[in-house]
Design an enzyme around this catalytic site. Structure first.
Site, mmCIF file in Angstrom:
data_model
loop_
_atom_site.group_PDB
_atom_site.id
_atom_site.type_symbol
_atom_site.label_atom_id
_atom_site.label_comp_id
_atom_site.label_asym_id
_atom_site.label_seq_id
_atom_site.Cartn_x
_atom_site.Cartn_y
_atom_site.Cartn_z
ATOM 1 N N GLU A 249 0.830 -1.212 0.000
ATOM 2 C CA GLU A 249 0.000 0.000 0.000
ATOM 3 C C GLU A 249 0.863 1.260 0.000
ATOM 4 O O GLU A 249 0.533 2.245 -0.653
ATOM 5 C CB GLU A 249 -0.962 0.000 1.195
ATOM 6 C CG GLU A 249 -2.071 -1.026 1.090
ATOM 7 C CD GLU A 249 -2.974 -0.812 -0.119
ATOM 8 O OE1 GLU A 249 -3.039 0.296 -0.657
ATOM 9 O OE2 GLU A 249 -3.625 -1.798 -0.541
ATOM 10 N N TYR B 143 -6.114 6.424 4.389
ATOM 11 C CA TYR B 143 -6.324 5.412 3.348
ATOM 12 C C TYR B 143 -5.574 4.121 3.686
ATOM 13 O O TYR B 143 -6.128 3.016 3.647
ATOM 14 C CB TYR B 143 -5.861 5.944 1.975
ATOM 15 C CG TYR B 143 -5.786 4.834 0.976
ATOM 16 C CD1 TYR B 143 -6.929 4.411 0.320
ATOM 17 C CD2 TYR B 143 -4.590 4.153 0.744
ATOM 18 C CE1 TYR B 143 -6.890 3.341 -0.551
ATOM 19 C CE2 TYR B 143 -4.542 3.084 -0.119
ATOM 20 C CZ TYR B 143 -5.691 2.683 -0.771
ATOM 21 O OH TYR B 143 -5.657 1.619 -1.628
ATOM 22 N N ASP C 21 -9.767 5.263 -2.453
ATOM 23 C CA ASP C 21 -8.713 5.929 -3.236
ATOM 24 C C ASP C 21 -9.358 6.504 -4.499
ATOM 25 O O ASP C 21 -10.586 6.523 -4.618
ATOM 26 C CB ASP C 21 -7.567 4.948 -3.565
ATOM 27 C CG ASP C 21 -8.017 3.819 -4.481
ATOM 28 O OD1 ASP C 21 -9.222 3.746 -4.816
ATOM 29 O OD2 ASP C 21 -7.172 3.008 -4.873
#
Ligand code: SF4
Length: 343
Positions: A41, A124, A142
């Site tokens: 990520e 996020y 996102d």
């Protein structure tokens, strides 16, 4: 009206059949390693899947656990990261690995709130790790998810102002079961079917619930506010050779853009740096151009040869054939290529 209950129910079987095979994904139903989820990520925040994949493989081969990464030196991590850009993230990556290893016994916190406390982990990333690695019903939003949600609900207000609304709508879709698979299914849908241009609605598992498609406006969404063009900054890079054929590099100050990275000494585009030595500088033809997130940069490269006072220059001297070992950011690799082509 978008049928919120139907979205996850339709998306999950599609994901089971169509999921992308990505190097950081665990097999269906298998345990997802939080370290691999976190690493992927962070890498994907700034680059595409094809660009991140080789870096992910290299990192996990070299540092198979968070403890291994924590034990690496910052320089090793920066060198391995070179080319991915945004070096503040690489430094935070290292800091975060150390925090997990030293303060959490090598285990990532398993809640969004706990994850948010870690260096470099924003909303996020915390939601993505909580959902994918720990199955928490966190809503992961996102750019891909914003686009899908804007279309599913036919939201016509423009980005970025509409972000909170899209997030709230996205949250109404998150299932309590299989939240991690659902998050990845939304990412896959946005990346492969509900693409920015020409969404493939014929192949879409949630087409029947899509308000934009029903209205025929899917290609127009999400709308975006007109934004100002990026400014262009100009500066100078100094390619200085010493009598032994080595090139002078300096380390940038820790704060700010490319903080702590090595650079061919440069000035002008950010305050405060001057030519490294008073020598006869020669202007090389052409220009190095690079685009950062907020501005374009044009660098003129000046070449010079240091005389007997070369030891007075501040920085380190690196033989030209060892420049590849340095953690040089992309813009500085361009400067090196430009200088080697023209001196
Ligand atoms: Fe996107 Fe089309 Fe699916 Fe709507 S129907 S979610 S626009 S791919």
């Amino acid at each position: 009206m978008t049928d919120t209950l139907q979205i996850a129910a339709r998306l999950l079987p599609w994901y089971d059949r169509q999921r992308r095979d990505l190097p950081w994904r665990s097999a269906p139903g298998a345990y997802a390693d939080p370290y691999r989820v976190w690493l992927s990520e962070i890498m994907l925040q700034q680059t595409t899947v094809p660009a991140a994949a080789p870096y992910f493989r290299a990192f996990t081969e070299r540092w198979p656990t968070v403890e291994h990464l924590a034990a690496a030196s910052l320089d090793e991590v920066l060198v391995a990261w070179a080319g991915l850009g945004y070096y503040a993230r690489a430094r935070n990556l290292h800091k975060c690995a150390q925090a997990v290893a030293e303060q959490h016994g090598g285990r990532f916190p398993d809640t969004e709130a706990g994850l948010l406390e870690l260096p470099g982990v924003g909303a996020y990333t915390a939601a993505a790790i909580a959902a994918i690695a720990f199955g928490r019903p966190a809503t992961v939003v996102d750019g891909n998810v914003e686009r899908v949600v804007a279309r599913l609900f036919a939201v016509e207000e423009p980005l970025p102002g509409v972000k909170p609304k899209l997030r709230a709508l996205a949250a109404t879709l998150t299932p309590r079961q299989r939240a991690g698979d659902y998050a990845q299914a939304m990412m896959d849908l946005g990346a492969t079917v509900c693409t920015p241009r020409k969404p493939k609605c014929m192949l879409c598992p949630v087409a029947e619930s899509c308000a934009a498609r029903a209205a025929g406006i899917q290609e127009e969404l999400p709308r975006k506010s007109a934004k100002a063009d990026k400014p262009t900054r100009r500066g100078t890079a100094y390619w200085l050779l010493n009598p032994e054929g080595s090139v002078l590099l300096r380390r940038r100050v820790e704060e700010g853009l490319l903080g702590g990275m090595a650079e061919v000494p440069s000035s002008g585009w950010e305050p405060g740096r001057s030519p490294p030595l008073d020598v006869a500088w020669r202007e090389l033809p052409g220009m190095v151009r690079h685009t950062f997130s907020h501005f374009h940069l044009e660098l003129q490269v000046l070449a010079g040869r240091a005389g007997a006072d070369w030891t007075k220059a501040e920085g380190i001297w690196v033989p030209v054939d060892r420049l590849g070992d340095q953690a040089l950011p992309s813009v500085m690799r361009k400067v090196v290529r430009h200088a080697l082509a023209h001196v």
